[in-house]
Write an enzyme that holds these catalytic residues in place. Sequence first.
Site, PDB file in Angstrom:
ATOM      1  N   LYS A 227       0.832  -1.214   0.000  1.00  0.00           N
ATOM      2  CA  LYS A 227       0.000   0.000   0.000  1.00  0.00           C
ATOM      3  C   LYS A 227       0.868   1.268   0.000  1.00  0.00           C
ATOM      4  CE  LYS A 227      -2.149  -1.137   3.854  1.00  0.00           C
ATOM      5  NZ  LYS A 227      -1.546  -2.453   4.176  1.00  0.00           N
TER       6      LYS A 227
ATOM      7  N   ARG B 290      -8.971   0.222   9.491  1.00  0.00           N
ATOM      8  CA  ARG B 290      -8.559  -1.167   9.589  1.00  0.00           C
ATOM      9  C   ARG B 290      -9.602  -2.010  10.312  1.00  0.00           C
ATOM     10  NH1 ARG B 290      -2.569  -0.363   9.228  1.00  0.00           N
ATOM     11  NH2 ARG B 290      -1.528  -2.359   9.357  1.00  0.00           N
TER      12      ARG B 290
ATOM     13  N   ARG C  27      11.604  -6.502   3.783  1.00  0.00           N
ATOM     14  CA  ARG C  27      11.345  -5.059   3.795  1.00  0.00           C
ATOM     15  C   ARG C  27      12.386  -4.298   4.622  1.00  0.00           C
ATOM     16  NH1 ARG C  27       5.424  -2.820   4.954  1.00  0.00           N
ATOM     17  NH2 ARG C  27       5.678  -3.611   7.066  1.00  0.00           N
TER      18      ARG C  27
ATOM     19  N   ARG D 125      11.935  -2.939  10.311  1.00  0.00           N
ATOM     20  CA  ARG D 125      10.939  -2.600  11.334  1.00  0.00           C
ATOM     21  C   ARG D 125      10.873  -3.692  12.400  1.00  0.00           C
ATOM     22  NH1 ARG D 125       5.534  -0.789   8.275  1.00  0.00           N
ATOM     23  NH2 ARG D 125       4.730  -2.006  10.020  1.00  0.00           N
TER      24      ARG D 125
ATOM     25  N   ARG E 202       0.086 -10.313  12.628  1.00  0.00           N
ATOM     26  CA  ARG E 202      -0.501  -9.200  11.866  1.00  0.00           C
ATOM     27  C   ARG E 202      -1.393  -9.722  10.740  1.00  0.00           C
ATOM     28  NH1 ARG E 202       4.773  -6.603  10.326  1.00  0.00           N
ATOM     29  NH2 ARG E 202       3.610  -5.044   9.164  1.00  0.00           N
TER      30      ARG E 202
HETATM   31  P1  AMP Z   1       1.463  -0.487   9.244  1.00  0.00           P
HETATM   32  O1  AMP Z   1       2.684   0.363   9.089  1.00  0.00           O
HETATM   33  O2  AMP Z   1       0.295   0.052   8.493  1.00  0.00           O
HETATM   34  O3  AMP Z   1       1.742  -1.946   8.941  1.00  0.00           O
HETATM   35  O4  AMP Z   1       1.057  -0.414  10.796  1.00  0.00           O
HETATM   36  C1  AMP Z   1       1.945  -0.856  11.813  1.00  0.00           C
HETATM   37  C2  AMP Z   1       1.196  -1.083  13.111  1.00  0.00           C
HETATM   38  O5  AMP Z   1       0.582   0.159  13.529  1.00  0.00           O
HETATM   39  C3  AMP Z   1       0.030  -2.053  13.022  1.00  0.00           C
HETATM   40  O6  AMP Z   1       0.453  -3.406  13.163  1.00  0.00           O
HETATM   41  C4  AMP Z   1      -0.837  -1.595  14.190  1.00  0.00           C
HETATM   42  O7  AMP Z   1      -0.295  -2.006  15.430  1.00  0.00           O
HETATM   43  C5  AMP Z   1      -0.683  -0.084  14.103  1.00  0.00           C
HETATM   44  N1  AMP Z   1      -1.718   0.512  13.217  1.00  0.00           N
HETATM   45  C6  AMP Z   1      -1.540   1.134  12.019  1.00  0.00           C
HETATM   46  N2  AMP Z   1      -2.705   1.559  11.508  1.00  0.00           N
HETATM   47  C7  AMP Z   1      -3.664   1.204  12.398  1.00  0.00           C
HETATM   48  C8  AMP Z   1      -5.075   1.335  12.448  1.00  0.00           C
HETATM   49  N3  AMP Z   1      -5.765   1.929  11.449  1.00  0.00           N
HETATM   50  N4  AMP Z   1      -5.735   0.847  13.536  1.00  0.00           N
HETATM   51  C9  AMP Z   1      -5.066   0.240  14.540  1.00  0.00           C
HETATM   52  N5  AMP Z   1      -3.739   0.071  14.559  1.00  0.00           N
HETATM   53  C10 AMP Z   1      -3.036   0.536  13.499  1.00  0.00           C
END
Ligand code: AMP
Length: 216
Positions: free
Chosen positions: A13, A88, A127, A161, A172
């Site tokens: 994304k 989400r 990544r 990360r 996840r």
């Molecule tokens: P991402 O970088 O989008 O993979 O997000 C990394 C982490 O941030 C996720 O595994 C969640 O712990 C948290 N996170 C990101 N976006 C959301 C969201 N919309 N709702 C809840 N937690 C989020």
Amino acid sequence: MRFIFLGAPGAGKGTYASPLSREWNIPAISTGDILRENVKQNTALGQKAKAYMERGALVPDEIVTGMMAERLSKQDADRGFILDGYPRTISQAEALNKILVEKNHRVKAVINVEVPREVIIQRLTGRRACPQCHANYNVNTSLRPRVENVCDQCGAGLITRSDDNKETITRRLAVYTEQTAPLIDFYRRDGLLRSIDATGEIPEILNMIRAAVEWN
Ligand code: AMP
């Protein structure tokens, strides 16, 4: 123009949102990036979010939605945005609808980025991220940085990360299936969903997204 990029972690994304945001001249807003920045700066929000993120769970809806309401009220989001990683959950999608109705705004399309699980795992384990400008790289694909471990765009050292390890990745992906995948039907019912097969090369995928958006 307002877009939501939906898809499992590692589907790409952020990789697609970033060039399209420059092309369309609207901000790409990643909740993950905002949360990680808060953790790095040790803000009150970051302190609340950290433990959830480290174990691959979702940060509670009210925390994330409050943060997004604030971000979307900034002037640069007035003309449009690409949301990467939000909503989400169904409850976040309902909260977003409320925020948009209040502003008399509407989403133009929800791009559902589809990638098979094996490819996702390969992408997530390879990544590398730039902690400074948030560019993404991948040592397992053609998205390798030009110089090993150095950001092509800003020269900062790249990091893996902390949630890109096997155990957290599995968690996840399960969280995605349980809590985020129901959004596919939610947005299909609204007639906004555009599904994209994102297994190919980046330029081809960007073209598919451009085409999907023009149908709308
Ligand atoms: P991402 O970088 O989008 O993979 O997000 C990394 C982490 O941030 C996720 O595994 C969640 O712990 C948290 N996170 C990101 N976006 C959301 C969201 N919309 N709702 C809840 N937690 C989020």
